[in-house]
Design an enzyme around this catalytic site. Structure first.
Site, PDB file in Angstrom:
ATOM      1  N   LYS A   9      42.132  47.864  18.298  1.00 44.23           N
ATOM      2  CA  LYS A   9      42.595  46.799  17.419  1.00 44.23           C
ATOM      3  C   LYS A   9      43.841  47.212  16.637  1.00 44.23           C
ATOM      4  O   LYS A   9      44.238  48.390  16.646  1.00 44.23           O
ATOM      5  CB  LYS A   9      41.457  46.417  16.467  1.00 44.23           C
ATOM      6  CG  LYS A   9      40.253  45.813  17.181  1.00 44.23           C
ATOM      7  CD  LYS A   9      39.155  45.506  16.176  1.00 44.23           C
ATOM      8  CE  LYS A   9      37.944  44.881  16.829  1.00 44.23           C
ATOM      9  NZ  LYS A   9      36.890  44.591  15.832  1.00 44.23           N
ATOM     10  N   TYR A  49      37.339  35.012  21.088  1.00 45.83           N
ATOM     11  CA  TYR A  49      36.298  34.951  20.061  1.00 45.83           C
ATOM     12  C   TYR A  49      35.644  33.569  19.947  1.00 45.83           C
ATOM     13  O   TYR A  49      35.015  33.258  18.936  1.00 45.83           O
ATOM     14  CB  TYR A  49      36.877  35.383  18.709  1.00 45.83           C
ATOM     15  CG  TYR A  49      37.271  36.847  18.682  1.00 45.83           C
ATOM     16  CD1 TYR A  49      36.301  37.843  18.616  1.00 45.83           C
ATOM     17  CD2 TYR A  49      38.600  37.233  18.739  1.00 45.83           C
ATOM     18  CE1 TYR A  49      36.643  39.185  18.608  1.00 45.83           C
ATOM     19  CE2 TYR A  49      38.961  38.581  18.732  1.00 45.83           C
ATOM     20  CZ  TYR A  49      37.975  39.547  18.669  1.00 45.83           C
ATOM     21  OH  TYR A  49      38.327  40.873  18.665  1.00 45.83           O
ATOM     22  N   PHE A  57      33.870  34.324   9.622  1.00 40.96           N
ATOM     23  CA  PHE A  57      34.795  35.402   9.971  1.00 40.96           C
ATOM     24  C   PHE A  57      35.711  35.059  11.143  1.00 40.96           C
ATOM     25  O   PHE A  57      36.592  35.856  11.498  1.00 40.96           O
ATOM     26  CB  PHE A  57      34.023  36.698  10.277  1.00 40.96           C
ATOM     27  CG  PHE A  57      33.064  36.600  11.431  1.00 40.96           C
ATOM     28  CD1 PHE A  57      33.496  36.836  12.737  1.00 40.96           C
ATOM     29  CD2 PHE A  57      31.731  36.278  11.220  1.00 40.96           C
ATOM     30  CE1 PHE A  57      32.620  36.752  13.810  1.00 40.96           C
ATOM     31  CE2 PHE A  57      30.845  36.198  12.291  1.00 40.96           C
ATOM     32  CZ  PHE A  57      31.290  36.441  13.587  1.00 40.96           C
ATOM     33  N   ARG A  85      29.530  51.550  24.382  1.00 44.68           N
ATOM     34  CA  ARG A  85      28.901  51.087  23.143  1.00 44.68           C
ATOM     35  C   ARG A  85      28.443  52.284  22.302  1.00 44.68           C
ATOM     36  O   ARG A  85      28.569  52.284  21.080  1.00 44.68           O
ATOM     37  CB  ARG A  85      27.709  50.167  23.441  1.00 44.68           C
ATOM     38  CG  ARG A  85      28.013  48.926  24.258  1.00 44.68           C
ATOM     39  CD  ARG A  85      28.894  47.922  23.602  1.00 44.68           C
ATOM     40  NE  ARG A  85      28.295  47.352  22.414  1.00 44.68           N
ATOM     41  CZ  ARG A  85      28.938  46.562  21.555  1.00 44.68           C
ATOM     42  NH1 ARG A  85      30.193  46.248  21.759  1.00 44.68           N
ATOM     43  NH2 ARG A  85      28.337  46.090  20.506  1.00 44.68           N
ATOM     44  N   THR A  91      28.864  48.324  14.815  1.00 42.65           N
ATOM     45  CA  THR A  91      29.988  47.467  14.440  1.00 42.65           C
ATOM     46  C   THR A  91      30.458  47.738  13.021  1.00 42.65           C
ATOM     47  O   THR A  91      31.652  47.785  12.743  1.00 42.65           O
ATOM     48  CB  THR A  91      29.592  45.983  14.593  1.00 42.65           C
ATOM     49  OG1 THR A  91      29.185  45.768  15.946  1.00 42.65           O
ATOM     50  CG2 THR A  91      30.747  45.060  14.269  1.00 42.65           C
ATOM     51  N   ARG A 102      33.787  54.460  15.535  1.00 44.70           N
ATOM     52  CA  ARG A 102      33.795  53.700  14.277  1.00 44.70           C
ATOM     53  C   ARG A 102      33.340  54.551  13.098  1.00 44.70           C
ATOM     54  O   ARG A 102      33.839  54.395  11.984  1.00 44.70           O
ATOM     55  CB  ARG A 102      32.931  52.454  14.415  1.00 44.70           C
ATOM     56  CG  ARG A 102      33.564  51.410  15.332  1.00 44.70           C
ATOM     57  CD  ARG A 102      32.650  50.224  15.510  1.00 44.70           C
ATOM     58  NE  ARG A 102      33.256  49.182  16.302  1.00 44.70           N
ATOM     59  CZ  ARG A 102      32.589  48.455  17.197  1.00 44.70           C
ATOM     60  NH1 ARG A 102      31.302  48.665  17.409  1.00 44.70           N
ATOM     61  NH2 ARG A 102      33.210  47.509  17.879  1.00 44.70           N
ATOM     62  N   ASN A 112      37.430  47.921  12.027  1.00 44.25           N
ATOM     63  CA  ASN A 112      36.594  48.929  12.684  1.00 44.25           C
ATOM     64  C   ASN A 112      37.238  49.520  13.940  1.00 44.25           C
ATOM     65  O   ASN A 112      36.565  50.073  14.783  1.00 44.25           O
ATOM     66  CB  ASN A 112      35.194  48.381  12.962  1.00 44.25           C
ATOM     67  CG  ASN A 112      35.183  47.220  13.933  1.00 44.25           C
ATOM     68  OD1 ASN A 112      36.194  46.888  14.560  1.00 44.25           O
ATOM     69  ND2 ASN A 112      34.031  46.605  14.089  1.00 44.25           N
ATOM     70  N   GLU A 126      35.909  39.151  29.611  1.00 39.44           N
ATOM     71  CA  GLU A 126      37.001  39.679  28.797  1.00 39.44           C
ATOM     72  C   GLU A 126      38.090  40.338  29.648  1.00 39.44           C
ATOM     73  O   GLU A 126      39.277  40.181  29.358  1.00 39.44           O
ATOM     74  CB  GLU A 126      36.438  40.654  27.756  1.00 39.44           C
ATOM     75  CG  GLU A 126      35.595  39.937  26.721  1.00 39.44           C
ATOM     76  CD  GLU A 126      34.847  40.855  25.775  1.00 39.44           C
ATOM     77  OE1 GLU A 126      34.337  40.345  24.766  1.00 39.44           O
ATOM     78  OE2 GLU A 126      34.763  42.074  26.021  1.00 39.44           O
TER      79      GLU A 126
END
Length: 149
Positions: A9, A49, A57, A85, A91, A102, A112, A126
């Protein structure tokens, strides 16, 4: 072999964490088959999303993910969705194991550093949003015989 979608991100890119995070996937034995630095436009962000539309959010997430470049990646390997994961951690960085991505780098649930597909079906969806099939590389990775039986 399974594939998963991983996105570093804007906070990961801006904080210079890209190499360290990619290194964790490589060290684990995952195979990188697609990667690009890109700006996510609003339409793509809203599509990505979409399942969260209407939640509080949603708009801040869309604004955030479009605020700066991201690194979109496809990783391949045996059980790679589950492995990714685990590498990412919870998260919410406050709940993530200290050794996870994270847990190590995340500051807040909204910052995150990383997104990863939560299932094989999500990964397929995705990956298709961010990559054309011809953008993915099919190759034999050196040492692969030591990672898979």
């Amino acid at each position: 072999m399974e594939k998963t979608f991983i996105m570093l991100k804007p906070d990961a890119v801006q904080r210079g964490l890209v190499g360290q995070i990619i290194g964790r996937f490589e060290a684990k034995g995952c195979k990188l088959v697609g990667m690009k630095l890109m700006n996510v436009d609003k339409a793509l962000a809203e599509h990505h999303y979409a399942e969260h539309k209407g939640k509080g959010f949603f708009e801040p997430t869309v604004a955030y993910i479009t605020s700066s470049p991201v690194v979109a990646m496809v990783w391949e390997g045996k059980n790679v969705v589950t492995i990714a994961r685990e590498l990412m951690g919870a998260t919410n960085p406050a709940s993530a194991n200290p050794g996870s991505i994270r847990g190590s780098f995340g500051m807040d649930i909204s910052r995150n550093v990383i997104h990863g597909s939560d299932s094989v079906a999500s990964a397929e969806r995705e990956i298709a949003l961010y990559f054309k099939q011809e953008e993915l590389c099919d190759y034999r990775k050196a040492g692969e015989e030591w990672l898979n039986d």
